[in-house]
Design an enzyme around this catalytic site. Structure first.
Site, PDB file in Angstrom:
ATOM      1  N   GLY A   1     -37.382  10.797  40.924  1.00 41.09           N
ATOM      2  CA  GLY A   1     -36.573  10.227  41.999  1.00 41.09           C
ATOM      3  C   GLY A   1     -37.197   8.951  42.545  1.00 41.09           C
ATOM      4  O   GLY A   1     -37.936   8.252  41.841  1.00 41.09           O
ATOM      5  N   SER A   2     -36.945   8.721  43.821  1.00 36.58           N
ATOM      6  CA  SER A   2     -37.193   7.392  44.400  1.00 36.58           C
ATOM      7  C   SER A   2     -38.645   6.935  44.381  1.00 36.58           C
ATOM      8  O   SER A   2     -38.912   5.758  44.618  1.00 36.58           O
ATOM      9  CB  SER A   2     -36.719   7.387  45.847  1.00 36.58           C
ATOM     10  OG  SER A   2     -35.366   7.764  45.888  1.00 36.58           O
ATOM     11  N   THR A   3     -39.576   7.847  44.186  1.00 33.31           N
ATOM     12  CA  THR A   3     -40.964   7.381  44.131  1.00 33.31           C
ATOM     13  C   THR A   3     -41.151   6.342  43.037  1.00 33.31           C
ATOM     14  O   THR A   3     -42.053   5.513  43.104  1.00 33.31           O
ATOM     15  CB  THR A   3     -41.930   8.558  43.896  1.00 33.31           C
ATOM     16  OG1 THR A   3     -41.390   9.375  42.848  1.00 33.31           O
ATOM     17  CG2 THR A   3     -42.090   9.402  45.142  1.00 33.31           C
TER      18      THR A   3
ATOM     19  N   LYS B   1     -39.357   3.846  42.522  1.00 31.79           N
ATOM     20  CA  LYS B   1     -38.929   2.498  42.946  1.00 31.79           C
ATOM     21  C   LYS B   1     -40.116   1.569  43.139  1.00 31.79           C
ATOM     22  O   LYS B   1     -40.003   0.351  42.968  1.00 31.79           O
ATOM     23  CB  LYS B   1     -38.127   2.603  44.250  1.00 31.79           C
ATOM     24  CG  LYS B   1     -36.727   3.174  44.023  1.00 31.79           C
ATOM     25  CD  LYS B   1     -36.020   3.439  45.346  1.00 31.79           C
ATOM     26  CE  LYS B   1     -34.696   4.156  45.108  1.00 31.79           C
ATOM     27  NZ  LYS B   1     -34.188   4.756  46.361  1.00 31.79           N
TER      28      LYS B   1
END
Lengths: 406, 594
Positions: free
Chosen positions: B289-291, B293
């Site tokens: 997930g967003s980690t 980014k």
């Protein structure tokens, strides 16, 4: 004839007496030496077993030392016991042996070990009647054969009665059961009958009859057949029937020529079933090597040579036969025991005279040696009763060293 | 007449004597043969009393970074053996043993009747039971003292340590990976046995040269404990299915703690579900997930010429890519790269990836170590999945940039983040720092190992600044803010894929990756919670784990906290003042930049 006999014999006792003050050193020395080695080896062989069973590694050592002391006392007593009296005790001894054997089965004094009843409980000690039987039978055969020496050629006089007496005892001992002792008694009887003058044809023919009987006896029980098979090839049966033989052989092999040293043997550590009795010779073989084995064998040879010399040199037929019987008994035990440990014979539980642990055996063998010494020096006493002329000088010459002993 | 009889007697005595001469000669010859010509008898005897006792040296100890024992071997157990050939009555023996040891009599009986020379009756029996069996005094039954592995801290770091089987061989974890070092070497001890197969007269098995080597881990028991406690609390609070947390020293790649929830006890591993044994932080890939980014952003700055201030249009919450639509949790318009990270905009992230293109995004992620094993010294490591960029569809390039459609392991994720924290250098993660022999002398040591420079120090610094804003007010990770320390981080909330390859509704992986202090990161911390029930946002579920671990660990490591000026004089002793002032100054100047 008589003159020759006298002149031949009379000078000897004083000479023997002066060299050996009452005790025949050439017989006493090897016996005491063996008894001494016996005490040491019983300790070496038994300490591990004793520590496990009795929580004291000295258990057998202490008892064997006590037996040895008693044995020496018995030897001295027998050395001085009048042979005449011994001869007159022939039948009481036979009856005593018979009663003690019977007591094993009809009283509750019998001690059962591994299914066999061979010991009588006497207070805090136990006694093995078959050992006394051996002595009694020898005395009886010597007495009977010497008494009937003119008529021994007769089958019903020379052969049958003795074999009947033997078979009574043999049957009782087989009931224990103790096959090994019976074999020894049989061999002694045959030897004494042979020496006493029974016809060789009687002895051999009876043997020819006994061989098929013996074979039948062997085939009749499976375990006996197995024992023979494992005797034939112990390595094939190393896990069960040949176990004892194999480990005994290993003990000798490990000992080599010089031995591993006293106390350092391994086979006594629960590999050999009875290291301090039946297999003490294997322990000696391992710890003292071939040298030790040959020394022990030599000591027994000295005893046998001396015993046979006594039997040959003694004029009196009773004393001579008695000496032969006692010497043969020791010799047979030695041959069978060593034969078993060297896997020359199938495994049989028999002790090695003077060396093995065991009170009755040691006392009886010491008694035998005492009687042998007695004969060696005192056979003249008997000759006197037989109406021989050589008595007086012989007697006095013998008494001197005995009194001088004090 | 008498003379004839006498002569006959003498002759016959001579014959008897000759028989004895014969038998004695046979005895003597046999004795000479055996004792002078049969050396093989001695070999047989030696073979019998010396063979079949192979000893294994003591297994090495596993220590934590401070020399505290984590796995030790003691010799207080015995194994019961039998020598069927020496057992006369197998049935009675089998029954007695089965009663004493509560084992099946029938199976044992079969074994005892097998005729083998040696069997195991029961391995590793406690002292009381072995006493009972000894008291039975069974012939042919023996005892061998054996080593047993003991984990003094119980469940602590269980998945890292693993455990050993009954043969003293490592089966899982470090015990498995370093088995060749840890295990004692086999050696034949010339043990002498008596006829009952009991050994005697031998030195005990204490020879150190056969012992296995000891391991010194990078794991610190205290930090491990802090980590496990924080993780377990969150797993319980949010009813998560499971969780894991990793603490790493960014400059070296040393793993300081590696925690899993739920735990198992390696002292009795058999009583736990096999599924708990795995060191999932190393073996199990998940969609982060967003980690992710932060890595896309790092690529944009390094290769795409972006700065944290470069602005992107975030399509007001919905962005159509082919047939798919990417959503943001809130609609955003034009936003700087910094804000995209701070508010965790998926659309922003897609725009960033579109700007640098799949090839550079792929290169960046590969450089950070994704899609390949870190080669950490733990068994069963996964490489995760990062497919080659030419095989990406348009939507793939977009979703990978915000951490869906890619799978990573926890150790990959924290190692990559460490590269950002330490100024752009990818380090090889490691868990064993030294191997010592039984005297405590090192035989091998493992220091930090650089893999490659991934991004420049400036890029790393820029990403750190963006990550710092995440933890500040308004950021998705504001709950991770630490009392007394500055921190950087990134939240992650990933939808899980169900069995059919579809994203499953209501099944999330909530995570937070961060480091502290922001200026000079000492620890990087990753917290991952699988399927939390009450809330699924990484910012809510995983941040408390980070906060607790970071705060307590930095305290434990004596990292001086940043005090607000008014508290400073009150709580800190004078001699520590200059250092703290320096820190305060540093952070103040950074605060100005925000």
């Amino acid at each position: 004839m008589k003159a020759h006999y006298k002149s031949d014999k009379i000078p000897q006792p004083p000479i023997a007496g002066s060299i050996q003050p009452g005790y025949d050193v050439s017989l006493l020395f090897p016996v005491l030496f063996l008894v001494g080695i016996g005490i040491v080896m019983v300790y070496s062989a038994s300490s591990a077993v004793a520590a496990k069973k009795f929580e004291s590694s000295y258990y057998f050592l202490k008892k064997q030392a006590l037996f040895s002391m008693s044995g020496i006392v018995v030897l001295v007593l027998c050395r001085h016991f009048p042979l005449k009296l011994l001869r007159s005790f022939t039948y009481p001894l036979l009856v005593l042996a018979f009663l003690l054997l019977a007591a094993l089965h009809i009283t509750d004094l019998g001690i059962s070990v591994g299914g066999a009843v061979r010991w009588l409980r006497l207070g805090s000690f136990s006694f093995q009647p078959s050992e006394l039987t051996r002595l009694s039978l020898i005395v009886y055969l010597a007495y009977s054969l010497s008494k009937k020496q003119d008529r021994l050629e007769n089958f019903y006089v020379g052969f049958l009665p003795h074999v009947l007496v033997l078979s009574v005892f043999a049957t009782m001992i087989l009931l224990q059961p103790d096959f090994g002792s019976v074999v020894i008694l049989g061999i002694i009887t045959w030897i004494m009958m042979f020496v006493g003058g029974v016809r060789i044809s009687h002895l051999l023919t009876s043997l020819l009859v006994l061989i098929p009987v013996g074979c039948l006896f062997l085939i009749s029980a499976d375990y006996r057949m197995q024992r023979i098979a494992s005797f034939w090839d112990p390595w094939q049966h190393a896990a069960n029937g040949g176990y004892q033989a194999v480990h005994s052989l290993m003990a000798f092999g490990t000992g080599g020529i010089w031995g591993v040293g006293i106390g350092k043997g391994y086979q006594k550590l629960f590999y050999l079933p009875e290291p301090h009795t039946d297999f003490i010779f294997s322990v000696i073989g391992e710890e003292f090597g071939l040298i030790g084995v040959l020394i022990i064998l030599g000591l027994y040879a000295l005893i046998l040579i001396k015993g046979i010399r006594i039997a040959m040199d003694t004029e009196d037929p009773f004393a001579s036969l008695l000496a032969m019987g006692l010497t043969a008994a020791i010799g047979i035990q030695v041959c069978i025991n060593m034969g078993v440990t060297l896997a020359l014979l199938p495994t049989k539980g028999l002790t090695l005279p003077f060396l093995s642990y065991g009170g009755t055996s040691l006392l009886m063998n010491m008694a035998s040696v005492g009687i042998l010494m007695n004969i060696s020096v005192n056979s003249g006493q008997l000759s006197a009763d037989n109406g021989q002329l050589s008595v007086n000088s012989y007697q006095s010459s013998v008494k001197l060293p005995v009194t001088s002993e004090q | 007449m008498k003379s004839v009889e006498k002569k006959r007697r003498k002759l016959r005595i001579c014959i008897v004597g000759l028989f004895f001469v014969f038998f004695f000669s046979v005895i003597g010859i046999k004795a000479i043969y055996l004792q002078a010509f049969c050396p093989w008898l001695n070999d047989r005897a030696l073979e019998e009393r010396e063979k079949s006792l192979i000893f294994r040296g003591k297994r090495g100890t596993i220590y934590d970074a401070n020399g505290r024992e984590m796995a030790v071997t003691s010799a207080d157990v015995e194994s019961i053996t039998a020598h069927p050939r020496h057992i006369k009555d197998p049935r009675a023996t089998a029954q007695a043993l089965s009663r004493a040891l509560q084992i099946d009599a029938k199976t044992l009986n079969v074994k005892l009747e097998s005729g083998k020379s040696f069997i195991w009756v029961k391995r590793q029996v406690g002292p009381r039971k072995s006493r009972t069996v000894k008291d039975l005094r069974l012939k042919g039954v023996g005892f061998i003292s054996e080593h047993s592995r003991f984990y003094p801290s119980g469940t602590l770091a269980a998945q890292v340590l693993g455990f050993t089987g009954v043969d003293d061989r490592g089966l899982e974890g470090i015990e498995f990976y370093y088995d060749n070092w840890l295990k004692g070497s086999d050696h034949k001890l010339t043990v002498l046995k008596d006829g009952f197969d009991r050994k005697f007269d031998t030195e005990e098995n204490t020879d150190m040269s056969y012992s296995g080597k000891n391991l010194i881990l990078t794991i610190d028991k205290t930090i491990q404990f802090i980590t496990e406690s924080a993780l377990e609390e969150a797993v319980t609070d949010f009813s998560a299915k499971s969780g894991m947390a990793v603490v790493m020293e960014p400059d070296s790649g040393a793993v300081l703690a590696l925690a899993h929830a739920p735990v198992f006890n390696p002292n009795s591993f058999g009583k736990f579900d096999r599924d708990l044994w795995r060191n999932k932080a190393v073996t199990d890939p998940f969609e982060p997930g967003s980690t992710m980014k932060i890595f896309s952003a790092a690529g944009a700055i390094e290769f795409g010429g972006c700065t944290p201030d470069t602005i992107f249009f975030c399509e007001n919450g919905a962005y159509q890519i082919g047939e798919d639509v990417v959503h943001d949790s809130q609609p955003y318009g034009w936003m700087s790269l910094g804000k995209i990270i701070k508010y965790s905009s998926n659309i922003g992230s897609v725009k960033v990836s579109e700007m640098i293109g799949p090839q550079l995004l792929y290169k960046t992620l590969r450089d950070f170590g994704f899609g390949e094993k870190t080669r950490i010294d733990c068994p069963g490591e996964t490489a995760g999945t990062l497919s080659f960029y030419r095989r990406w569809s348009k939507i793939d390039a977009g979703t990978i940039s915000f951490g869906q459609g890619i799978s990573v392991s926890a150790i990959q994720l924290i190692t990559a983040t460490s590269a950002i924290a330490n100024g752009g250098m990818l380090m090889k993660p490691y868990i064993v720092q030294a191997i010592t022999n039984s005297n405590g002398q090192p035989v091998e040591s493992f220091g930090p190992r650089k893999i490659r420079r991934v991004v420049s120090a400036e890029t790393a610094e820029a990403v750190r600044q963006m990550m710092k804003s995440v933890v500040e007010k308004g950021g998705t990770g504001e709950k991770a803010a630490l009392k007394g320390y500055s921190a950087c981080g990134k939240t992650g909330t990933a939808q899980k894929i169900d069995g059919k390859g579809q994203y499953a509704k209501g099944k999330y992986v909530a995570s937070f990756i961060g480091f502290a202090p922001a200026e000079k990161p000492r620890v990087v911390i990753l917290a991952v919670l699988d399927e939390p029930q009450k809330n699924h946002y990484g910012g809510t579920v995983a941040t408390p784990v980070f906060r607790k671990i970071a705060y307590e660990t930095l305290n434990y490591m004596n990292v001086p906290p940043r005090h607000e000026k008014k508290k400073l004089t009150a709580s800190v002793a004078g001699d520590q003042l200059p250092m703290i002032v320096a820190t305060v100054n540093g952070s103040l100047s950074m605060d100005h930049g925000e």
